[in-house]
Design an enzyme around this catalytic site. Structure first.
Site, PDB file in Angstrom:
ATOM      1  N   LYS A  13      -3.007   0.067 -16.125  1.00  0.00           N
ATOM      2  CA  LYS A  13      -2.026   1.107 -16.430  1.00  0.00           C
ATOM      3  C   LYS A  13      -1.590   1.027 -17.898  1.00  0.00           C
ATOM      4  O   LYS A  13      -1.894   0.056 -18.590  1.00  0.00           O
ATOM      5  CB  LYS A  13      -0.819   0.936 -15.501  1.00  0.00           C
ATOM      6  CG  LYS A  13      -1.142   1.168 -14.036  1.00  0.00           C
ATOM      7  CD  LYS A  13       0.106   0.961 -13.203  1.00  0.00           C
ATOM      8  CE  LYS A  13      -0.140   1.202 -11.734  1.00  0.00           C
ATOM      9  NZ  LYS A  13       1.100   1.016 -10.943  1.00  0.00           N
ATOM     10  N   TYR A  53      -1.821  10.692  -7.646  1.00  0.00           N
ATOM     11  CA  TYR A  53      -0.635  10.233  -6.916  1.00  0.00           C
ATOM     12  C   TYR A  53      -0.103  11.280  -5.941  1.00  0.00           C
ATOM     13  O   TYR A  53       1.067  11.249  -5.560  1.00  0.00           O
ATOM     14  CB  TYR A  53       0.463   9.831  -7.898  1.00  0.00           C
ATOM     15  CG  TYR A  53       0.170   8.542  -8.639  1.00  0.00           C
ATOM     16  CD1 TYR A  53       0.006   7.345  -7.954  1.00  0.00           C
ATOM     17  CD2 TYR A  53       0.059   8.517 -10.024  1.00  0.00           C
ATOM     18  CE1 TYR A  53      -0.262   6.155  -8.626  1.00  0.00           C
ATOM     19  CE2 TYR A  53      -0.192   7.331 -10.707  1.00  0.00           C
ATOM     20  CZ  TYR A  53      -0.358   6.170 -10.000  1.00  0.00           C
ATOM     21  OH  TYR A  53      -0.623   4.989 -10.667  1.00  0.00           O
ATOM     22  N   ARG A  89      -7.197  -6.354  -4.226  1.00  0.00           N
ATOM     23  CA  ARG A  89      -5.783  -6.238  -3.834  1.00  0.00           C
ATOM     24  C   ARG A  89      -5.115  -7.623  -3.794  1.00  0.00           C
ATOM     25  O   ARG A  89      -3.979  -7.781  -4.228  1.00  0.00           O
ATOM     26  CB  ARG A  89      -5.645  -5.542  -2.477  1.00  0.00           C
ATOM     27  CG  ARG A  89      -6.060  -4.093  -2.448  1.00  0.00           C
ATOM     28  CD  ARG A  89      -5.248  -3.192  -3.316  1.00  0.00           C
ATOM     29  NE  ARG A  89      -3.864  -3.140  -2.904  1.00  0.00           N
ATOM     30  CZ  ARG A  89      -2.980  -2.267  -3.369  1.00  0.00           C
ATOM     31  NH1 ARG A  89      -3.340  -1.373  -4.263  1.00  0.00           N
ATOM     32  NH2 ARG A  89      -1.736  -2.286  -2.967  1.00  0.00           N
ATOM     33  N   ASN A 116       3.924  -2.406 -13.430  1.00  0.00           N
ATOM     34  CA  ASN A 116       3.248  -3.510 -12.744  1.00  0.00           C
ATOM     35  C   ASN A 116       1.781  -3.677 -13.148  1.00  0.00           C
ATOM     36  O   ASN A 116       0.988  -4.231 -12.416  1.00  0.00           O
ATOM     37  CB  ASN A 116       3.410  -3.403 -11.228  1.00  0.00           C
ATOM     38  CG  ASN A 116       2.795  -2.157 -10.651  1.00  0.00           C
ATOM     39  OD1 ASN A 116       2.071  -1.429 -11.324  1.00  0.00           O
ATOM     40  ND2 ASN A 116       3.078  -1.903  -9.389  1.00  0.00           N
ATOM     41  N   HIS A 119      -3.477  -0.870 -11.087  1.00  0.00           N
ATOM     42  CA  HIS A 119      -3.588  -0.109  -9.838  1.00  0.00           C
ATOM     43  C   HIS A 119      -4.945  -0.428  -9.224  1.00  0.00           C
ATOM     44  O   HIS A 119      -5.942  -0.555  -9.938  1.00  0.00           O
ATOM     45  CB  HIS A 119      -3.515   1.408 -10.109  1.00  0.00           C
ATOM     46  CG  HIS A 119      -3.954   2.220  -8.939  1.00  0.00           C
ATOM     47  ND1 HIS A 119      -3.101   2.566  -7.914  1.00  0.00           N
ATOM     48  CD2 HIS A 119      -5.173   2.736  -8.608  1.00  0.00           C
ATOM     49  CE1 HIS A 119      -3.776   3.258  -7.005  1.00  0.00           C
ATOM     50  NE2 HIS A 119      -5.028   3.380  -7.413  1.00  0.00           N
ATOM     51  N   GLU A 132     -10.658   8.029  -5.063  1.00  0.00           N
ATOM     52  CA  GLU A 132     -10.234   7.679  -6.414  1.00  0.00           C
ATOM     53  C   GLU A 132     -11.417   7.578  -7.370  1.00  0.00           C
ATOM     54  O   GLU A 132     -11.324   8.036  -8.514  1.00  0.00           O
ATOM     55  CB  GLU A 132      -9.422   6.378  -6.389  1.00  0.00           C
ATOM     56  CG  GLU A 132      -8.093   6.567  -5.699  1.00  0.00           C
ATOM     57  CD  GLU A 132      -7.222   5.326  -5.680  1.00  0.00           C
ATOM     58  OE1 GLU A 132      -6.001   5.492  -5.727  1.00  0.00           O
ATOM     59  OE2 GLU A 132      -7.765   4.202  -5.629  1.00  0.00           O
TER      60      GLU A 132
END
Length: 155
Positions: A13, A53, A89, A116, A119, A132
């Site tokens: 990000k 999103y 993840r 954070n 993604h 995605e």
């Protein structure tokens, strides 16, 4: 790509890009044994952010999320490996960095829920990977190749 491997979408990000963490994140994923099959440094458009999103549209944080993800460049990637989505993840840590264990990407570099760093496709959402990947990459941008260490990674 064999039947046992899968592809997953990962994005550094804007906060991760601005903090110079692209190389660190790529290194961690490579060291884990995952293989990058596509990468793109880009400025995300507002339309792409809304589409990416979309499941959060109408929620109170949606506009802030779109504003943030379009505030600077991102590094979008596709990684391949056995159980790649779940592995990524786990390496990322929890969405809230305060809940992430040291040693995870968010546990080591994230400080704030809204900043954070990374993604990754949701392993609990069937089809998230393909959706995605298709949003960010054309089929001809995905490269099929064998890494020389693959025989040392998998039985």
């Amino acid at each position: 790509m064999s039947d046992e491997t899968e592809r997953t979408f990962v994005m550094v990000k804007p906060d991760g890009v601005q903090r110079g963490l692209i190389g660190e994140i790529v290194s961690r994923l490579e060291e884990r044994g995952l293989k990058m099959v596509a990468g793109k440094f880009m400025q995300m458009s507002e339309d792409l952010a809304h589409e990416h999103y979309g499941e959060h549209e109408g929620k109170p944080f949606f506009e802030g999320l779109v504003d943030f993800i379009t505030s600077g460049p991102v590094f979008a990637m596709v990684w391949e490996g056995q159980d790649a989505t779940r592995q990524v993840r786990k390496m990322m840590g929890e969405t809230d960095p305060a809940e992430s264990a040291p040693g995870t990407i968010r546990g080591d570099f994230g400080l704030d829920l809204g900043r954070n760093v990374i993604h990754g496709s949701d392993h609990e959402d069937p089809g998230a990977n393909e959706r995605e990947i298709d949003l960010f990459f054309d089929e001809d941008e995905l490269v099929d190749y064998e890494r020389v260490d693959e025989t040392w990674l998998y039985e």
